[in-house]
Design an enzyme around this catalytic site. Structure first.
Site, short mmCIF file in Angstrom:
data_model
loop_
_atom_site.label_atom_id
_atom_site.label_comp_id
_atom_site.label_asym_id
_atom_site.label_seq_id
_atom_site.Cartn_x
_atom_site.Cartn_y
_atom_site.Cartn_z
N CYS A 1 6.28 2.24 60.92
CA CYS A 1 7.10 3.33 61.47
C CYS A 1 8.39 2.76 62.06
O CYS A 1 8.58 1.54 62.11
CB CYS A 1 6.32 4.10 62.52
SG CYS A 1 6.18 3.19 64.07
N GLY B 1 10.50 7.30 49.29
CA GLY B 1 9.77 6.97 50.51
C GLY B 1 9.54 5.47 50.55
O GLY B 1 10.02 4.73 49.68
N LYS C 1 4.47 7.67 46.32
CA LYS C 1 5.47 8.06 45.32
C LYS C 1 4.87 8.03 43.91
O LYS C 1 5.02 8.98 43.15
CB LYS C 1 6.69 7.12 45.37
CG LYS C 1 7.42 7.11 46.69
CD LYS C 1 8.64 6.20 46.65
CE LYS C 1 8.32 4.76 46.33
NZ LYS C 1 7.50 4.09 47.36
N MET D 1 7.08 1.92 50.69
CA MET D 1 5.93 1.48 49.90
C MET D 1 4.66 2.10 50.49
O MET D 1 4.58 2.33 51.70
CB MET D 1 5.81 -0.05 49.92
CG MET D 1 6.89 -0.71 49.09
SD MET D 1 6.70 -2.48 49.02
CE MET D 1 5.24 -2.64 48.02
N PHE D 2 3.70 2.36 49.66
CA PHE D 2 2.40 2.94 50.03
C PHE D 2 2.49 4.41 50.47
O PHE D 2 1.55 4.95 51.02
CB PHE D 2 1.69 2.14 51.15
CG PHE D 2 1.62 0.67 50.87
CD1 PHE D 2 0.70 0.17 49.97
CD2 PHE D 2 2.48 -0.22 51.50
CE1 PHE D 2 0.61 -1.19 49.70
CE2 PHE D 2 2.42 -1.58 51.25
CZ PHE D 2 1.48 -2.07 50.35
N GLU E 1 9.76 3.32 40.03
CA GLU E 1 10.51 2.17 40.57
C GLU E 1 12.00 2.28 40.23
O GLU E 1 12.63 1.31 39.78
CB GLU E 1 9.93 0.84 40.03
CG GLU E 1 8.45 0.67 40.28
CD GLU E 1 8.08 0.37 41.74
OE1 GLU E 1 9.01 0.27 42.60
OE2 GLU E 1 6.89 0.26 42.03
N CYS F 1 7.74 0.21 64.93
CA CYS F 1 7.04 -1.04 64.59
C CYS F 1 7.77 -1.87 63.54
O CYS F 1 7.44 -3.03 63.34
CB CYS F 1 5.62 -0.73 64.12
SG CYS F 1 4.61 0.12 65.36
P1 ADP Z 1 4.07 4.12 46.45
O1 ADP Z 1 4.35 4.41 45.00
O2 ADP Z 1 4.89 4.97 47.39
O3 ADP Z 1 4.16 2.66 46.80
P2 ADP Z 1 1.35 4.67 45.75
O4 ADP Z 1 1.32 6.04 45.14
O5 ADP Z 1 1.35 3.48 44.81
O6 ADP Z 1 2.57 4.57 46.76
O7 ADP Z 1 0.08 4.46 46.69
C1 ADP Z 1 -0.31 5.38 47.69
C2 ADP Z 1 -1.70 4.99 48.12
O8 ADP Z 1 -1.65 3.75 48.81
C3 ADP Z 1 -2.36 5.91 49.12
O9 ADP Z 1 -2.97 7.02 48.52
C4 ADP Z 1 -3.42 4.99 49.74
O10 ADP Z 1 -4.58 4.97 48.95
C5 ADP Z 1 -2.80 3.62 49.63
N1 ADP Z 1 -2.34 3.03 50.91
C6 ADP Z 1 -2.43 1.72 51.24
N2 ADP Z 1 -1.87 1.49 52.43
C7 ADP Z 1 -1.40 2.67 52.90
C8 ADP Z 1 -0.71 3.06 54.10
N3 ADP Z 1 -0.39 2.20 55.07
N4 ADP Z 1 -0.38 4.38 54.23
C9 ADP Z 1 -0.71 5.26 53.28
N5 ADP Z 1 -1.36 4.95 52.13
C10 ADP Z 1 -1.70 3.66 51.93
ZN ZN Z 2 4.08 2.09 64.13
#
Ligand code: ADP
Ligand code: ZN
Length: 206
Positions: free
Chosen positions: A191, A29, A35, A31-32, A103, A194
């Site tokens: 999205c 997916g 994962k 970032m954020f 990662e 955007c």
């Molecule tokens: P990834 O490994 O996909 O980068 P993480 O597991 O590190 O994601 O982080 C997910 C967390 O990030 C969410 O539970 C939330 O607390 C935080 N977060 C910050 N910004 C966003 C966003 N725009 N959408 C969803 N979660 C977000």
């Molecule tokens: Zn959007």
């Protein structure tokens, strides 16, 4: 295999199957999108089930800790930083049942063969990683890992602009580098509508 029917939980079913064979799970997916959270959740459950777990991350990703894998929400899990797939394989202990990798996009392409090998040896391999780079292009080697995985989970973030389903990692600083390690200081979730694929596009700075 009749035992499998006792469980209505996929994860429990996979645990029973462990005696037979290994498999590959891939979590991808933007970032954020959660994962790392999802990876840490699965690893913690494996540990609770008293399985032997080893976790790796690329040495390049020192965002929060040199040793732990970390989610943006603050969850962590201890891990071994490695510079290459070869180094990862060198760390694998004979008794290891579950191999977690965060990662995954920062690994060399050898990770594909390594994941297959570890799974064929009977291990559960769980790999999380970005499926697209900051331009919205498939981020190797994740596409190859997706194609060999038994189980795939796609996670989504919330678009910071409109609240929609975010599938892209928008870079908010100027850089042409494919790898520009950072978090909320350099990227935000967007999205399809955007997302602006170019780092220097004017809408980034308005
Ligand atoms: P990834 O490994 O996909 O980068 P993480 O597991 O590190 O994601 O982080 C997910 C967390 O990030 C969410 O539970 C939330 O607390 C935080 N977060 C910050 N910004 C966003 C966003 N725009 N959408 C969803 N979660 C977000
Ligand atoms: Zn959007």
């Amino acid at each position: 295999m009749v035992e499998e029917l006792v469980f209505d939980n996929t994860e429990e079913r996979r645990k029973v199957r462990h005696n037979d064979t290994g498999w590959i799970e891939v979590i991808v997916g933007s970032m954020f999108s959660g994962k790392s959270e999802e990876l840490i959740r699965r690893l913690n459950r494996a540990r609770i089930a008293r399985q032997a777990v080893q976790v790796f991350k690329p040495a390049i990703d020192a965002r929060y800790s040199h040793e732990d894998i970390a989610s943006h929400s603050g969850q962590t899990h201890s891990s071994i930083p490695v510079a290459s797939t070869a180094e990862l394989l060198g760390h694998i202990l004979p008794a290891t049942q579950v191999v977690g990798i965060d990662e995954g996009q920062f690994f060399d392409v050898e990770i594909v063969g390594a994941a297959n090998r570890l799974a064929s040896e009977g291990r559960r391999v769980i790999i999380a990683g970005l499926d697209q780079d900051f331009m919205g292009k498939p981020f190797e080697p994740m596409p190859q890992l997706l194609s060999i995985a038994e189980f795939i989970t796609k996670t989504h973030a919330i678009c910071v602009k409109c609240g929609g389903t975010a599938n892209y990692s928008q870079r908010t600083v100027e850089s042409d580098q494919l790898v520009e390690v950072g978090a909320a200081d350099k990227y935000e979730a967007r999205c399809r509508r955007c997302f602006v694929p170019h780092a220097d596009a004017p809408t980034l700075h308005d």
